[in-house]
Design an enzyme around this catalytic site. Structure first.
Site, PDB file in Angstrom:
ATOM      1  N   TRP A 130     -13.270  15.248 -11.051  1.00 23.23           N
ATOM      2  CA  TRP A 130     -12.736  14.030 -10.431  1.00 23.23           C
ATOM      3  C   TRP A 130     -11.225  14.021 -10.695  1.00 23.23           C
ATOM      4  CZ3 TRP A 130     -12.360   8.800 -13.183  1.00 23.23           C
ATOM      5  CH2 TRP A 130     -12.054   7.777 -12.283  1.00 23.23           C
ATOM      6  N   ASP A 211     -19.092  12.120 -19.061  1.00 27.57           N
ATOM      7  CA  ASP A 211     -18.722  11.022 -18.175  1.00 27.57           C
ATOM      8  C   ASP A 211     -19.927  10.710 -17.284  1.00 27.57           C
ATOM      9  OD1 ASP A 211     -17.646   9.245 -16.405  1.00 27.57           O
ATOM     10  OD2 ASP A 211     -16.203  10.631 -15.511  1.00 27.57           O
ATOM     11  N   LYS A 246     -21.050   1.853 -10.002  1.00 28.75           N
ATOM     12  CA  LYS A 246     -21.857   2.332  -8.869  1.00 28.75           C
ATOM     13  C   LYS A 246     -23.300   1.857  -8.974  1.00 28.75           C
ATOM     14  CE  LYS A 246     -18.108   4.715  -8.505  1.00 28.75           C
ATOM     15  NZ  LYS A 246     -17.221   5.368  -7.621  1.00 28.75           N
TER      16      LYS A 246
HETATM   17  C1  LIG Z   1     -16.722  10.886 -12.180  1.00 28.70           C
HETATM   18  C2  LIG Z   1     -16.242   9.492 -12.322  1.00 28.70           C
HETATM   19  N1  LIG Z   1     -15.977   9.019 -13.538  1.00 28.70           N
HETATM   20  C3  LIG Z   1     -15.534   7.782 -13.743  1.00 28.70           C
HETATM   21  C4  LIG Z   1     -15.325   6.924 -12.679  1.00 28.70           C
HETATM   22  C5  LIG Z   1     -14.750   5.569 -12.989  1.00 28.70           C
HETATM   23  O1  LIG Z   1     -15.458   4.512 -12.557  1.00 28.70           O
HETATM   24  P1  LIG Z   1     -14.934   3.024 -12.786  1.00 28.70           P
HETATM   25  O2  LIG Z   1     -14.704   2.468 -11.434  1.00 28.70           O
HETATM   26  O3  LIG Z   1     -16.071   2.358 -13.501  1.00 28.70           O
HETATM   27  O4  LIG Z   1     -13.705   3.042 -13.593  1.00 28.70           O
HETATM   28  C6  LIG Z   1     -15.580   7.364 -11.381  1.00 28.70           C
HETATM   29  C7  LIG Z   1     -15.332   6.494 -10.246  1.00 28.70           C
HETATM   30  O5  LIG Z   1     -15.250   6.878  -9.113  1.00 28.70           O
HETATM   31  C8  LIG Z   1     -16.054   8.674 -11.202  1.00 28.70           C
HETATM   32  O6  LIG Z   1     -16.333   9.163  -9.995  1.00 28.70           O
END
Ligand SMILES: Cc1ncc(COP(=O)(O)O)c(C=O)c1O
Length: 397
Positions: A130, A211, A246
């Site tokens: 990401w 994560d 999500k």
């Molecule tokens: C792989 C990954 N980690 C962490 C997050 C972070 O999510 P948050 O919106 O809860 O900060 C995302 C959000 O798209 C993600 O895709």
């Protein structure tokens, strides 16, 4: 003072979202942004969340400050969600969870604490990962190293090369792993691969940082937790960042948690206290609303089972869009194989077409896809699937 600042680079996804908003075409399709959309293209508040909100309106007695670690009930219910009932780690005294502002906040707090504990540690990230992992974690001061993850040619995890690289990671370094629903590739580790990485981590002495932003959106709530449950049972140390953005649809409520597993119970208290000082310096305390909703849902049998049913619907809808898209574009003029889309998990996959195809899709057909060719399968629905697949087939002619 501010005259010295240069304009900041626009996040490519945000730039694409802005272009999509300005596009006047009725049949435009957004496959860029990473939020769930239902079959009508909406990102609705989940029913269980709405009911929890009504309940909270009645129950909430104060808006006074809460503790730096957030809501204690939320933290323990998140632990139960992550590890299930009866996991040995829960009664070990070696685990602490703190509420954090979303998965992003959790990642940063985790990184800052690791940096305090071992300033010389390097952080290993898979390629690709990401994109926001790099500034979020690198911002804590880590030197970033890479391990191979996805092979663009075979459209699957390059297991051999990944394991070979992990076998060389020095003791004390940190290895970032995606719990499930890998973003951006959709290619998840199998249970056997989790077992193998756990063994390598034990052998080498590196610390995995998992994560988990999509629990319940891959193979199911329990199945998606295999990696963290296995590692928690076998490794002396582990860090996990979780997000409720999500799976509870709480994106803007900034709801997540950071979990530390330490070698001893004594260390666990020290790590939690350090994490609290990190939080205090960054944002003081996490926002309450989302966590209170999650806690109400997880703590109420009926609400929890309704939430699970809704989440399952979301998961299955995305799976069905994977199958529909892959099958409808498999027969294309260039003979490209799209069957990987069916085998992958979560919201994303790489479409794997060329940059010029992406430009034509956007300019001629109003179909917005980020330059890595990552597509959000949840942007597909019964009204746009035909147009989408015909357009992809057209640019592949
Ligand atoms: C792989 C990954 N980690 C962490 C997050 C972070 O999510 P948050 O919106 O809860 O900060 C995302 C959000 O798209 C993600 O895709």
């Amino acid at each position: 003072m501010f005259e010295s600042l240069k304009p900041a680079a626009v996040d490519p996804i945000l730039g694409l979202m802005a272009a999509f908003r300005e596009d006047p075409r009725d049949n435009k399709i957004d496959l860029g942004v990473g939020v769930y959309q239902d079959d009508r293209g909406r990102t609705p508040v989940m029913e269980a969340v709405k009911r929890a909100e009504s309940k909270l309106m009645e129950l909430e007695k104060t808006k006074s400050y809460q503790g730096i670690a957030g809501d204690a009930e939320y933290n323990s219910r998140m632990l139960a969600l992550m590890f299930g009932d009866g996991h040995s780690i829960l009664s070990s005294g070696r685990i602490k969870t703190l509420q954090a502002p979303g998965g992003s906040g959790a990642l940063r707090v985790g990184a800052e604490v690791i940096k305090r504990a071992r300033p010389e540690a390097k952080l290993w990230v898979g390629v690709p990962t990401w994109p926001n992992h790099i500034p979020l974690l690198g911002g804590a001061g880590f030197e970033i190293e890479e391990y191979p993850y996805y092979d663009m040619e075979s459209r699957q995890i390059n297991s051999e090369l990944m394991m070979e690289t992990l076998r060389k990671v020095p003791a004390g370094d940190v290895v970032l792993l995606h719990g499930c629903c890998h973003n951006p590739t959709g290619a998840d580790l199998t249970n056997a691969q989790w077992d193998e990485i756990t063994e390598i981590a034990l052998e080498r002495g590196f610390i995995p940082f998992i994560d988990t932003a999509y629990q319940g959106l891959g193979d199911g709530l329990e199945e998606d937790a295999y990696g963290m449950r296995t590692m928690a049972a076998k490794l002396p140390e582990l860090v996990i960042a979780s997000s409720c953005s999500k799976n509870f649809g709480l994106y803007r409520e900034r709801t997540g948690s950071i979990t530390f597993i330490t070698q001893t119970a004594e260390q666990s208290g020290i790590v939690a206290a350090q994490a609290m000082t990190v939080a205090r310096q960054l944002y003081s305390m996490p926002p309450a609303h989302g966590a209170l909703l999650v806690s109400l849902i997880l703590g109420d049998k009926e609400l929890c089972s309704d939430w699970k049913a809704e989440l399952e619907e979301v998961r299955l809808r995305i799976k069905s869009m994977r199958i529909l898209l892959a099958d409808s574009i498999q027969d294309n003029a260039q003979g490209m194989d799209f069957s990987h889309i069916k085998r992958q998990n979560g919201m994303f996959s790489f479409l794997g077409v060329k940059p010029e195809h992406l430009v034509r899709l956007r300019e001629e057909f109003g179909i917005y896809i980020v330059s890595s060719t990552r597509i959000n399968l949840a942007g597909i629905n019964s009204s746009n699937i035909n147009y989408l697949s015909e357009s992809i087939k057209e640019v592949l002619k």
